[in-house]
Enzyme design. Structure first.
Site, mmCIF file in Angstrom:
data_model
loop_
_atom_site.group_PDB
_atom_site.id
_atom_site.type_symbol
_atom_site.label_atom_id
_atom_site.label_comp_id
_atom_site.label_asym_id
_atom_site.label_seq_id
_atom_site.Cartn_x
_atom_site.Cartn_y
_atom_site.Cartn_z
ATOM 1 N N SER A 199 0.598 -1.070 0.044
ATOM 2 C CA SER A 199 -0.012 -0.006 -0.019
ATOM 3 C C SER A 199 0.727 1.114 0.062
ATOM 4 O O SER A 199 0.405 2.454 -0.386
ATOM 5 C CB SER A 199 -1.069 -0.268 1.210
ATOM 6 O OG SER A 199 -0.078 -0.019 2.530
ATOM 7 N N GLU A 258 -14.552 9.642 11.802
ATOM 8 C CA GLU A 258 -13.533 9.272 12.852
ATOM 9 C C GLU A 258 -12.319 10.239 12.268
ATOM 10 O O GLU A 258 -12.019 10.269 11.038
ATOM 11 C CB GLU A 258 -13.092 8.230 13.357
ATOM 12 C CG GLU A 258 -14.308 7.185 13.527
ATOM 13 C CD GLU A 258 -14.797 7.746 14.854
ATOM 14 O OE1 GLU A 258 -13.924 8.074 15.815
ATOM 15 O OE2 GLU A 258 -16.088 7.241 15.129
ATOM 16 N N HIS A 300 0.619 5.203 6.071
ATOM 17 C CA HIS A 300 0.192 5.559 4.788
ATOM 18 C C HIS A 300 0.290 7.092 4.567
ATOM 19 O O HIS A 300 -0.015 7.785 5.217
ATOM 20 C CB HIS A 300 -1.148 5.123 4.383
ATOM 21 C CG HIS A 300 -1.197 3.591 4.481
ATOM 22 N ND1 HIS A 300 -1.793 3.015 5.612
ATOM 23 C CD2 HIS A 300 -0.669 2.774 3.732
ATOM 24 C CE1 HIS A 300 -1.967 1.641 5.333
ATOM 25 N NE2 HIS A 300 -1.169 1.459 4.233
#
Length: 440
Positions: A199, A371, A378
């Protein structure tokens, strides 16, 4: 917008489009250049003809008269997306941007927000021709005669992506994007840089997530080099094999191409050690790449954003970076030490300012984001851009053969002196999601 993607996912994968690989599109009005397909503000994507805009709301056709190709254009006050059904491969795309009676400002990205052109400004009356080179992929593994011999096992979330959908999609963005024409032709000679990883490397589709892999094309000369990013969130070396992602690359890679390999974050989190298959697989990949005439390049995983009491980055990757460094020496292959450079970069930013490079956003910054986002692994587009510059810096400093293909977009970079965030240019796309990518 999302319904459109789901529709394509369900239907386009099974359709057999004509294997046309060259297209001439004249954007603007019905008044088109000879030999060009007219594309107007009403040209919504049609699966029968295989091209058109993803969403036509907000599009406007403008005709200034004069030259049929450059005298008219398409503009929108929001990002707009043009898609073409086209076989997988590498393509040169020539774009005429500008306005014969005004100014323009255009940023161009392709597929999953892959950065190609950034803030291209034209003076009043100026038309600029720009070229980009794009890798288009699908999930089918084919024999030389085109018959299917395998398939990449995509995750459910990947089926929404714009880079597995049998289409080339171009994003036109910025304050005043004005597009006069798009010309697409195959490129059979460009060196291809295949990127593998997780990722932190993947072409992330959704704001505010980003990775260095999707920023890398901006720093290479088009026509000569093309970036083929096969990374995916949550992947380990083993998972990359199990899902046949690496088999897809072995099926496509040619002599003289490059294979960038960055794994470690998820290999570690999966409970593996560098002695439980990591070293063995890395060496096998290196051997296979060399056997095929390709050039393997190892990239150590960047650090997570974890500081000690002295504002120094703490290594949370155990011995995975060291293992990759050792293997590069043992196998005599190139190494880009992004782990070391990221440590320098994050420490230069400091504990608080470094949050501006990661996905740190208060609640309700993005749709359905109830949230606070506080992710120390990341990156947002700014952080991804800075890491991509670290990768390019390493290529230049080590005098790798790829150095001669670095474009003028790369001036120089010092991780000890990060770029000013306020000067970073990134108009956001329409695709946004607060859901965290797979892996950590």
């Amino acid at each position: 917008m999302q319904n459109w993607i789901k529709f394509l996912t369900l239907f386009l994968g099974s359709l057999l489009f004509a294997q046309q690989t060259t297209f001439n599109f004249d954007f603007g009005t019905e008044r088109n250049e000879n030999g060009f397909i007219p594309i107007m503000s009403t040209s919504k994507f049609d699966k029968k003809i295989g091209y058109g805009f993803m969403d036509i709301s907000g599009l406007k056709s403008v005709d200034n008269g004069g030259n049929a190709l450059t005298g008219d254009f398409i503009i929108s006050e929001k990002p707009f997306y043009f898609s073409v059904a086209i076989p997988e491969g590498n393509y040169d795309i020539k774009l005429n941007l500008g306005d014969t009676k005004g100014t323009s400002e255009t940023t161009v990205r392709v597929e999953n927000r892959r950065l190609m052109l950034n803030e291209v400004k034209t003076k009043k009356g100026e038309i600029l021709e720009k070229q980009i080179t794009v890798h288009v992929k699908d999930s089918i593994i084919r024999n030389q005669d085109g018959t299917q011999i395998g398939i990449v096992k995509l995750k459910p979330r990947e089926r929404k992506y714009l880079h597995w959908d049998n289409l080339l999609t171009i994003e036109f963005n910025d304050k005043a994007p004005k597009v006069c024409s798009v010309i697409i032709q195959p490129n059979k000679t460009a060196k291809t840089i295949y990127i593998t990883g997780d990722s932190t490397v993947v072409d992330a589709q959704y704001e505010p997530w980003a990775s260095w892999g999707q920023m890398l094309p901006y720093f290479f000369v088009p026509n000569e080099v093309v970036i083929a990013n096969y990374a995916e969130s949550g992947e380990t070396l083993k998972a990359f094999e199990d899902r046949h992602r690496i088999d897809k690359i072995w099926n496509k890679i040619k002599s003289g191409d490059y294979l960038f390999i960055q794994f470690g974050h998820n290999d570690q989190k999966a409970g593996n050690s560098t002695k439980s298959g990591y070293r063995k697989r890395l060496k096998e990949w290196i051997s296979k790449a060399k056997e095929l005439g390709a050039i393997p390049v190892l990239v150590t995983s960047m650090n997570r954003r974890v500081f000690d009491e002295n504002n120094k980055i703490v290594n949370k990757l155990e011995d995975f970076p060291d293992a990759m460094r050792e293997i590069s020496k043992e196998e005599n292959v190139y190494l880009i030490d992004l782990n070391a450079m990221s440590k320098t970069l994050f420490e230069a930013m400091g504990p608080e300012n470094s949050k501006k490079a990661f996905v740190y956003y208060p609640a309700n910054s993005y749709p359905n984001q109830k949230e606070t986002l506080a992710d120390d692994t990341h990156f947002n587009p700014y952080g991804a851009y800075e890491l991509a510059k670290c990768v390019v810096k390493s290529i230049v400093d080590q005098n790798l053969p790829l150095k001669k293909y670095i474009s003028k977009n790369y001036k120089s970079f010092n991780p000890n002196k990060p770029d000013d965030l306020e000067k970073f240019h990134w108009p956001e796309s329409v695709f946004m999601e607060s859901l965290k990518p797979d892996g950590n």
